[in-house]
Structures are given as C-alpha cells and as structure tokens.
Design an enzyme around this catalytic site. Structure first.
Site, PDB file in Angstrom:
ATOM      1  N   LYS A  77      -8.819  -7.711   2.706  1.00  0.00           N
ATOM      2  CA  LYS A  77      -7.587  -7.096   3.196  1.00  0.00           C
ATOM      3  C   LYS A  77      -7.843  -6.489   4.572  1.00  0.00           C
ATOM      4  O   LYS A  77      -8.899  -5.895   4.807  1.00  0.00           O
ATOM      5  CB  LYS A  77      -7.142  -6.030   2.203  1.00  0.00           C
ATOM      6  CG  LYS A  77      -5.810  -5.371   2.476  1.00  0.00           C
ATOM      7  CD  LYS A  77      -5.495  -4.395   1.334  1.00  0.00           C
ATOM      8  CE  LYS A  77      -4.161  -3.714   1.493  1.00  0.00           C
ATOM      9  NZ  LYS A  77      -3.866  -2.808   0.333  1.00  0.00           N
ATOM     10  N   SER A 151       0.314  -3.725  -1.706  1.00  0.00           N
ATOM     11  CA  SER A 151       0.234  -4.045  -0.299  1.00  0.00           C
ATOM     12  C   SER A 151      -0.797  -5.126  -0.013  1.00  0.00           C
ATOM     13  O   SER A 151      -0.815  -5.702   1.085  1.00  0.00           O
ATOM     14  CB  SER A 151      -0.112  -2.775   0.502  1.00  0.00           C
ATOM     15  OG  SER A 151      -1.362  -2.246   0.098  1.00  0.00           O
ATOM     16  N   SER A 175      -1.547  -1.361  -5.527  1.00  0.00           N
ATOM     17  CA  SER A 175      -1.666  -2.508  -4.633  1.00  0.00           C
ATOM     18  C   SER A 175      -2.741  -3.504  -5.038  1.00  0.00           C
ATOM     19  O   SER A 175      -2.745  -4.634  -4.552  1.00  0.00           O
ATOM     20  CB  SER A 175      -1.940  -2.024  -3.202  1.00  0.00           C
ATOM     21  OG  SER A 175      -0.895  -1.207  -2.742  1.00  0.00           O
TER      22      SER A 175
END
Length: 603
Positions: A77, A151, A175
């Site tokens: 990420k 996310s 997330s």
C-alpha cells in the site's frame, strides 16, 4: 503453467519444479500489462527493476525455497515506504522519496520476497471504499461497477486478480478487512503493536496496524510472522504476550437480533447465518451477544475525538495544501478542528467505560464472529453519498483497534446469484493472533469458495493451519497401535487423538519382529536407503499417557525421533538394530497394515 492465484504453497511447488524468480517476474510483468483495472497501482516497480531484484535474489540465495519467502511477489500500500519508489499516501503533492524501507518491507525482503509495486488507496488511508484517490478507483475483481473496498484498495485487488502472492495494507477502521471481504480474500489484522509501523504514513498513529491480504489463512499467518517483532523505533510497538484459545469447543459470540443491520442486503445476512452454521459444524458453541457497546466504541473512531489523530498526522501539509486533498477526505480531517483536549480525554473516558461493559461479554465467549461488512455498493452509489455509505462498511470493524483486538477476516461465500462475495471476521483478545488462525482456516476451508477471483481454486493442504499446542504430546506409531490394531486402545483409552496418517522419510526399513504377541514391527533408519517411506500414524496423547508408553515399551523397542515425509521429527517407536537379525523385511509392502492384510489373506 502457474495458477491464477499465486498462493505460497503453489508457488513453492513451482519453484521446486524448476521455475525461477526471473521467470516468475516475467509472468507478473505480463499479468500487469494485461490487467483491466488501471487503478491498482500508483507506482509499479519498473520491469527492469523487477528483473534485477529476481537476479539479485538468485545470487544471494541460489537454492530454490531456501528463504521463507523466496521469490514471492508482493505489493505494498502506498503509505508504506519502499526505498526506490515514491510514497504518495494517495496524494501527488505529498509525495516523497523514502531513503530506506519501512521495517516490515525490510523484513519481507530479507526473507526473499520481491516488491512488485505500490498500490492505490483511499487518500491518507481515510475511507473503507476505495474511491477517494486522484489515481482512480480500484474495482471489485468480480464486477467493475462495484467498489473494491478500502482504504487498502489496490492491495486487495492485486492479490485477488493474481498479480501478487500477497499484499500489505494498513487498518485503522477496517481497511485490512473490508477489501478482503469484497474480493474473496483473507485479511490478517494483527493486534496493534505486534507488527511495527516504522516507515508507515500514519492515519491514527495510536491504533494503526499493518495488515496482510492473502489467498489463505496459512499464507497470511506465515507472512505476518516474518513481519512480527518489537521495534524500538515505533513508539507503539509492543512485545508479544501470546494468548491461547481453546483447541476445541470454541464459544463464539454472534450478533443478537437487536443488533443485526445489513442495510437491506439480505444476501449478506444469509451468508452470515450460513457461517454460523458452519461454525457449529466445526464444534463451536454459538452465543448471541449484545453488540451495542462495541458499536458505540466503533462510532468514536469517526464521530469522536480520534479523528483529531488524522489531523495530527498531516497538520503541516494540510495547512499549506488543503486544495490537494480529496474533498471527502478533507471534510473528514478538517472536521477534527472542532475537537479540543477536553474532548480527547472525555472520548478516552467513554472508550474505557465501554471496555468495562464488554468484559462481561468476554466472560461468556472466546471469540466474536461478525459480518466483515453488512453490504456493498457500486462506485456510483458510493460517490452519491460518500460519508454515510462508507460508514455502513465500518459498522462491524471500527471497534477492533480501539479495543486492541486481533482479527482475521475470511470469505463467507457469494450472493444468491454467485455474483458478489461477502466475508466474516473472527475477533480475539490482544495477542490471540496465532490462536485465532486454526479456526479461521477451518472456516475458510469448509466454504469451498476458492481464493480471490478464482472461485473454483482448491485451498492447498500444505497451507493448512494446525491447532496450537494443547498440552498433548505427539507420537508416531507404526504397528500394533495403528487405528484398528490390537493395541490402539492404549491410545484411545487415555483420550488420545489421531492427528494424521502420513509416511516416514524414505530412509526407513520395516521388519517383522519374531516371537512377539501381538505381532509387532521393528522400524529401523538406514541413512542413504532410498525407499518410498512407510505408512505411519501421528497421535497426540496426554503427557501422563506418553510417560506410561515410555515406561512400558518392551525391548528391543524404544522411543526416538522419527523423521516424516514433510521433514518434521516426532517421537515414535524405533527398534534396536540387533533385533532384526534374521527377521523378515517388509519394507516393500509400505507399512504394517499392508503386512497384516497379507498375513490374513494367507492364513
């Protein structure tokens, strides 16, 4: 040919059969170029850099599978630092070039893993849906009209679409779990502090967690263990104090009728009920509980002073670059300006009061099992009401890090049309991370919904998570103690449990010992002998029963370490070498059971 899902077990077999990391990265490059979702990556690792990483690995560790994650491709990420790739946190104006890897990246690289790129996210990790990024919205691998979850959006899609074996996300409010549910994946959310956050752009620093998206629970557990370990550079790092859970008969807390909310999504409710029935079939006791205090704690994360932590993380940048923020993210973060220090303390007091109330629940349950998300939405629907609908996703996730729990999200199946997936999450007390895994793995395996985009993929047996040590002692039996044999009662009588039937390593021979009643075999190890291995059973017995075994074994038999076909060594029955003089060798039969069958047939 590689399967679509690059799970660790399949990749390990491929490497053992001659695949090279260089060939693997060529496949990854081809898959990236063929991908239909342009919003998975913010910064892919350049093709030539991938090739160079593969070559460097082969030079550093030439033997296939010689490192825990040898040649395993993974994505990170883009709020986690990777040296040589920019970190943007989903905001181009914020981008910087990290000089070194985040602690978790460094540990994964040292274990042989190869970074294939930095993935898209809801900007500054603020969101659970995946649409709040100037780099585009990643989409569900099952229907591009639907959100991917966030996310950690790009990370989940990268794994589910077969571009990476695993990917790192972060989880403050869910997330690392919601995108797993929306893409038929496992999401490992460690206890806060178990995995270091050094080199991670914070969302809410006090409750952020680095997570793993993987095809199986076993994969996720193995990867998390590589990343584990205290790091003094992270102020919130903690030394693990593992917590055990019952090896069987788990008491699982499920939603009572008053707290069920699926926002009209009957399919997800049906799948949740089906998960409850599967848990029962695995021996769990189901205990409905009052979710209200957990829900009230969850509301503090976005509707209380904890949102001020999001402002603290970017206060200098937003002061000069407010226009560079996604409008929804900006609204949420700037909303923190309404809170003051008194609000922060009062929020903490409320959280601790709720924690005290939840302790009563934990006296009646060992684990909680909740829907990961009560529903999903199309991208269009999400953009039409971005804050309220995003909040729907977090109903059953937001409380976990505030209370310091461990959690593992697993697939729950597909809707009635076989179209979109849903998930369930198991929650346990702090540092019950390892103890949660066997049941989570069993729940995933009973579902038979594949892995990621491949709905028909079989979950490899090699990735199965074995139950943690329950105080019993393993023992290998080869003859009269096998299931159905005359002395098997010496195992079952004291409560022994059959673990598995397997084979020894190839260098064992088996003989029929003369003048024994009942007939008994003699197992001898002969280094260099290249047989096919012998059928044996592994049982687990109480320490007291094991002690009686050792005390009562007649010569020439004894207890020693037996090497099995998977390389493990377990205590078992061996024979002194002198005793086989003149004895009949039955190695070619493959085991004692085959010998007894032959003997019966010839009687």
């Amino acid at each position: 040919m590689l399967p679509l899902m690059l799970d660790l077990a399949s990749l390990k077999v491929a490497y053992a059969d001659g695949l090279t990391p260089l060939a693997l990265v060529e496949e990854i490059i081809a898959r990236r170029k063929a991908s239909s979702d342009p919003a998975i990556f913010i910064t892919p690792t350049p093709d030539d850099d991938l090739r160079a990483a593969a070559i460097a690995l082969m030079q550093r560790a030439s033997e296939p599978n010689s490192l825990p994650l040898w040649g395993v491709p993974f994505a990170a990420k883009d709020n986690i630092d990777v040296a040589g790739l920019p970190t943007t946190a989903g905001c181009p104006a914020y981008a910087y070039e990290p000089k070194e890897d985040a602690t978790v990246i460094a540990r994964l690289k040292a274990a042989g893993a190869i970074v294939i790129g930095k993935t898209n996210l809801d900007q500054f990790a603020t969101g659970l849906n995946g649409t709040r990024s100037p780099y585009g919205a990643s989409r569900s691998v099952f229907d591009p009209a639907y959100v991917s979850g966030g996310s950690s959006s790009g990370s989940a899609v990268a794994v589910a679409s077969g571009l990476a074996s695993f990917a790192l996300g972060t989880d403050t409010a869910g997330s690392g779990r919601v995108p797993a549910a929306f893409n038929n994946l496992v999401g490992i959310k460690p206890t806060p502090g178990l995995v270091p956050n050094t080199g991670v752009v914070p969302a809410c620093r006090s409750v952020d967690v680095v997570t793993v998206f993987a095809a199986t629970v076993g994969d996720g557990l193995s990867i998390r263990k590589v990343m584990d370990g205290y790091d003094a550079a992270d102020p919130f790092s903690r030394k693990a104090e593992p917590v055990a859970l019952p090896a069987s008969g788990l008491r699982i807390g499920v939603l009572d009728d008053a707290e069920r909310e699926f926002h009209g999504n009957k399919d997800v409710e049906v799948l949740y009920d089906a998960a409850i029935e599967r848990a029962k079939s695995l021996g769990a006791t189901i205990v409905p509980f009052d979710y209200a205090p957990f829900r009230q704690a969850a509301e503090l994360l976005y509707n209380g002073p904890w949102v001020a932590e999001r402002l603290a993380a970017v206060k200098d940048f937003i002061a000069t670059n407010a226009e560079d923020f996604d409008p929804t993210v900006r609204t949420i973060i700037e909303g923190a300006r309404t809170y003051n220090a008194v609000d922060a303390f009062e929020g903490r007091y409320k959280l601790e009061a709720l924690r005290q109330i939840t302790l009563a629940t934990w006296e009646t349950v060992d684990v909680l099992m909740l829907p990961t998300s009560p529903t999903t939405y199309t991208v269009e629907e999400m953009l039409a009401d971005p804050i309220a609908r995003n909040g729907h996703f977090g109903r059953y996730t937001n409380f976990a890090n505030l209370f310091g729990y461990a959690a593992i999200a697993v697939p729950a199946g597909f809707d009635g049309k076989g179209h979109l997936p849903a998930g369930i999450t198991l929650f346990g007390p702090a540092f019950s991370d390892d103890a949660l895994a066997p049941f989570a793995d069993a729940m995933h395996r009973t579902l038979a919904a594949g892995m990621g985009k491949d709905k028909t993929a079989a979950i490899p047996g090699a990735s199965r998570v074995q139950a943690l040590d329950d105080g019993f002692v393993p023992i290998v039996v080869v003859g009269a103690h096998l299931t159905g044999m005359p002395l098997n009662h010496e195992l079952t009588g004291p409560g022994g449990k059959l673990v598995k039937t397997c084979r020894t390593a190839p260098d064992y021979r088996l003989y029929v010992l003369p003048d024994t009643t009942p007939p008994k075999p003699g197992l001898i190890r002969e280094p260099g002998f290249a047989g096919k291995g012998l059928e044996v059973e592994v049982w687990k017995v109480t320490p007291a029963a094991f002690g009686r075994f050792v005390q009562n074994i007649p010569a020439p038999l004894g207890i020693g370490k037996v090497t099995l076909d998977d390389g493990s060594q377990v205590s078992g029955f061996l024979c002194e070498g002198h005793a086989i003089t003149g004895a009949r060798e039955i190695t070619e039969l493959g085991g004692w059971r085959a010998y007894m069958k032959e003997k019966t047939a010839n009687a």
